[in-house]
Design a protein around this motif. Structure first.
Motif, PDB file in Angstrom:
ATOM      1  N   ILE A  44       0.844  -1.203   0.000  1.00  0.00           N
ATOM      2  CA  ILE A  44       0.000   0.000   0.000  1.00  0.00           C
ATOM      3  C   ILE A  44       0.879   1.252   0.000  1.00  0.00           C
ATOM      4  O   ILE A  44       0.618   2.213  -0.730  1.00  0.00           O
ATOM      5  CB  ILE A  44      -0.942  -0.001   1.222  1.00  0.00           C
ATOM      6  CG1 ILE A  44      -1.965  -1.127   1.113  1.00  0.00           C
ATOM      7  CG2 ILE A  44      -1.681   1.321   1.317  1.00  0.00           C
ATOM      8  CD1 ILE A  44      -2.815  -1.295   2.342  1.00  0.00           C
ATOM      9  N   GLY A  48       1.004   3.972  -2.984  1.00  0.00           N
ATOM     10  CA  GLY A  48       0.777   5.401  -2.749  1.00  0.00           C
ATOM     11  C   GLY A  48       1.802   6.248  -3.482  1.00  0.00           C
ATOM     12  O   GLY A  48       1.466   7.285  -4.066  1.00  0.00           O
ATOM     13  N   ARG A  53       0.001   9.657  -4.467  1.00  0.00           N
ATOM     14  CA  ARG A  53      -0.943  10.093  -3.421  1.00  0.00           C
ATOM     15  C   ARG A  53      -0.458   9.587  -2.075  1.00  0.00           C
ATOM     16  O   ARG A  53      -0.751   8.460  -1.691  1.00  0.00           O
ATOM     17  CB  ARG A  53      -2.335   9.546  -3.724  1.00  0.00           C
ATOM     18  CG  ARG A  53      -2.983  10.276  -4.876  1.00  0.00           C
ATOM     19  CD  ARG A  53      -4.152   9.509  -5.404  1.00  0.00           C
ATOM     20  NE  ARG A  53      -5.223   9.382  -4.429  1.00  0.00           N
ATOM     21  CZ  ARG A  53      -6.258   8.582  -4.590  1.00  0.00           C
ATOM     22  NH1 ARG A  53      -6.333   7.829  -5.662  1.00  0.00           N
ATOM     23  NH2 ARG A  53      -7.198   8.516  -3.686  1.00  0.00           N
ATOM     24  N   PHE A  56      -2.132   7.449   0.966  1.00  0.00           N
ATOM     25  CA  PHE A  56      -2.170   6.003   1.127  1.00  0.00           C
ATOM     26  C   PHE A  56      -1.449   5.561   2.392  1.00  0.00           C
ATOM     27  O   PHE A  56      -1.743   4.511   2.934  1.00  0.00           O
ATOM     28  CB  PHE A  56      -1.519   5.336  -0.089  1.00  0.00           C
ATOM     29  CG  PHE A  56      -2.471   5.081  -1.214  1.00  0.00           C
ATOM     30  CD1 PHE A  56      -3.319   6.072  -1.648  1.00  0.00           C
ATOM     31  CD2 PHE A  56      -2.505   3.844  -1.848  1.00  0.00           C
ATOM     32  CE1 PHE A  56      -4.202   5.852  -2.692  1.00  0.00           C
ATOM     33  CE2 PHE A  56      -3.387   3.611  -2.884  1.00  0.00           C
ATOM     34  CZ  PHE A  56      -4.228   4.615  -3.311  1.00  0.00           C
ATOM     35  N   SER A  60      -1.982   2.536   5.107  1.00  0.00           N
ATOM     36  CA  SER A  60      -0.905   1.590   5.390  1.00  0.00           C
ATOM     37  C   SER A  60      -0.675   1.476   6.897  1.00  0.00           C
ATOM     38  O   SER A  60      -0.533   0.381   7.445  1.00  0.00           O
ATOM     39  CB  SER A  60       0.351   2.084   4.681  1.00  0.00           C
ATOM     40  OG  SER A  60       1.402   1.217   4.852  1.00  0.00           O
TER      41      SER A  60
END
Lengths: 89, 110, 169
Positions: A44, A48, A53, A56, A60
């Motif tokens: 994750i 991201g 982005r 994320f 996580s």
């Protein structure tokens, strides 16, 4: 580079998933699922960065905490189940 | 530029250790030996990947969160591993040893 | 009381770091949430009131650096074992003495053992830890190694020394 890391993580997840299927004991499966959880946390985070982005990372972080609590909770559940089975037999 | 190269190298090292952990968890003969490669993913693999992401973040908030994820993993993974090993031992799981593998005796729970 | 204030500080600090916004509304709601959590914790009597703390906290960063080096070293060794075409492992389960005086020190030692690839703590008692090692060499390294001594060195000196030989064996 991010994509390569993500690919490695997914490959490792497949390997851990194979172990979760193969077992042979409950504890092997719990270990494998815990391992998949750790890899998911990393995946994750990397995803991201791939999609640009950083939000994320919150997901996580949350996943890391849930993964730990879930492992302990499942362990407690299995333990209690075993104790009850012992008492009955 | 140099920072970028360092970050990429770090991510590559981390990905390598994650793969090793995955292979190890599949290859090792029993639960306890499987936990050692699993620990590699948790500590070294996660450490290097998150360290590699750190220079790419560009925002102090993102860096702090990356560090926080690493700290959480560092605190929780040994506890979970220990709890798992302890529970398995209490349940009567016998660790695999070289000698037992040769004689192939299959005694069950005590 | 000090424990409650400490818990509040940790909760509120986590809130601020994770939110990253410093508007009054978010700060106040964070403080309210943290205070509520502390209140519920007190009401349920879940606050950990043990007074374990490390006496020589400044040694921790040095210990962590040393531990990081140890972890990377053993990760390389275990990786080679995992990738070797023939599986060359010889696992052992043994008890290892631990010289820590506090629970916190023992937990630190056990977690350090587990974090280092190749060794794994399976049971923690007072004065000894049960360790599963992937190879005989890993167990020998842990026994001869000064990890035990280094963890103990971050603890405070005992108020009343039970034995004159403190920490050293």
């Amino acid at each position: 580079m991010f994509l390569a890391a993500a690919a490695a993580l997914i490959a490792a997840m497949v390997l851990a998933l194979a172990r979760a299927f193969a077992g042979p004991t409950v504890y092997d499966r719990i270990l494998a699922v815990n391992q998949i959880g750790t890899q998911t946390v990393l995946l994750i985070a990397v995803m991201g960065f791939i999609s640009g982005r950083p939000d994320f990372l919150d997901i996580s972080l949350l996943y890391a905490l849930i993964n730990f609590v879930a492992t302990i909770a499942v362990l407690r559940y299995v333990k209690r189940d075993r104790a009850r089975a012992d008492k009955q037999s | 530029m140099i920072l970028e190269i360092i970050s990429w190298i770090s991510i590559a090292i981390g990905a390598f250790f994650v793969l090793v952990g995955g292979i190890g968890i599949l290859r090792m003969p029993d639960l306890f030996t499987r936990m050692h490669p699993a620990g590699i993913t948790d500590s070294v693999g996660a450490g290097f990947i998150l360290l590699g992401l750190l220079p790419q973040s560009g925002d102090w908030l993102v860096s702090v969160k990356l560090a926080l994820i690493f700290v959480f993993l560092l605190f929780t993974s040994p506890v979970a591993t220990h709890a798992l090993a302890h529970a398995a031992l209490l349940d009567g799981l016998k660790p695999w040893t070289k000698a037992r593998d040769k004689t192939r005796d299959k005694d069950g729970a005590p | 009381m000090l424990h409650a204030v400490g818990l509040f500080a940790v909760l509120f600090g986590t809130w601020v770091i994770l939110s990253g916004h410093f508007t009054p509304f978010l700060l106040i709601s964070g403080a309210v949430c943290a205070a509520l959590t502390v209140a519920i914790t007190l009401r349920m009597d879940l606050l950990d009131r043990r007074r374990d703390f490390l006496g020589r906290v400044w040694r921790l960063p040095f210990y962590w650096l040393w531990l990081a080096g140890q972890i990377i070293l053993w990760a390389l060794i275990v990786s080679r074992k995992v990738l070797a075409p023939r599986l060359d492992i010889d696992p052992v389960l043994e008890r290892v003495p631990s010289s820590q005086r506090s629970d916190l020190g023992r937990v630190m030692y056990a977690n350090s053992i587990t974090l280092t690839p190749g060794t794994l703590s399976t049971d923690v008692r007072e004065g000894e830890i049960e360790v599963h090692a992937l190879t005989q060499a890993a167990m020998e390294d842990l026994k001869s190694d000064d990890m035990d001594r280094r963890v103990s060195a971050t603890e405070a000196a005992p108020h009343k020394p039970a034995e004159p030989t403190e920490g050293e064996r």
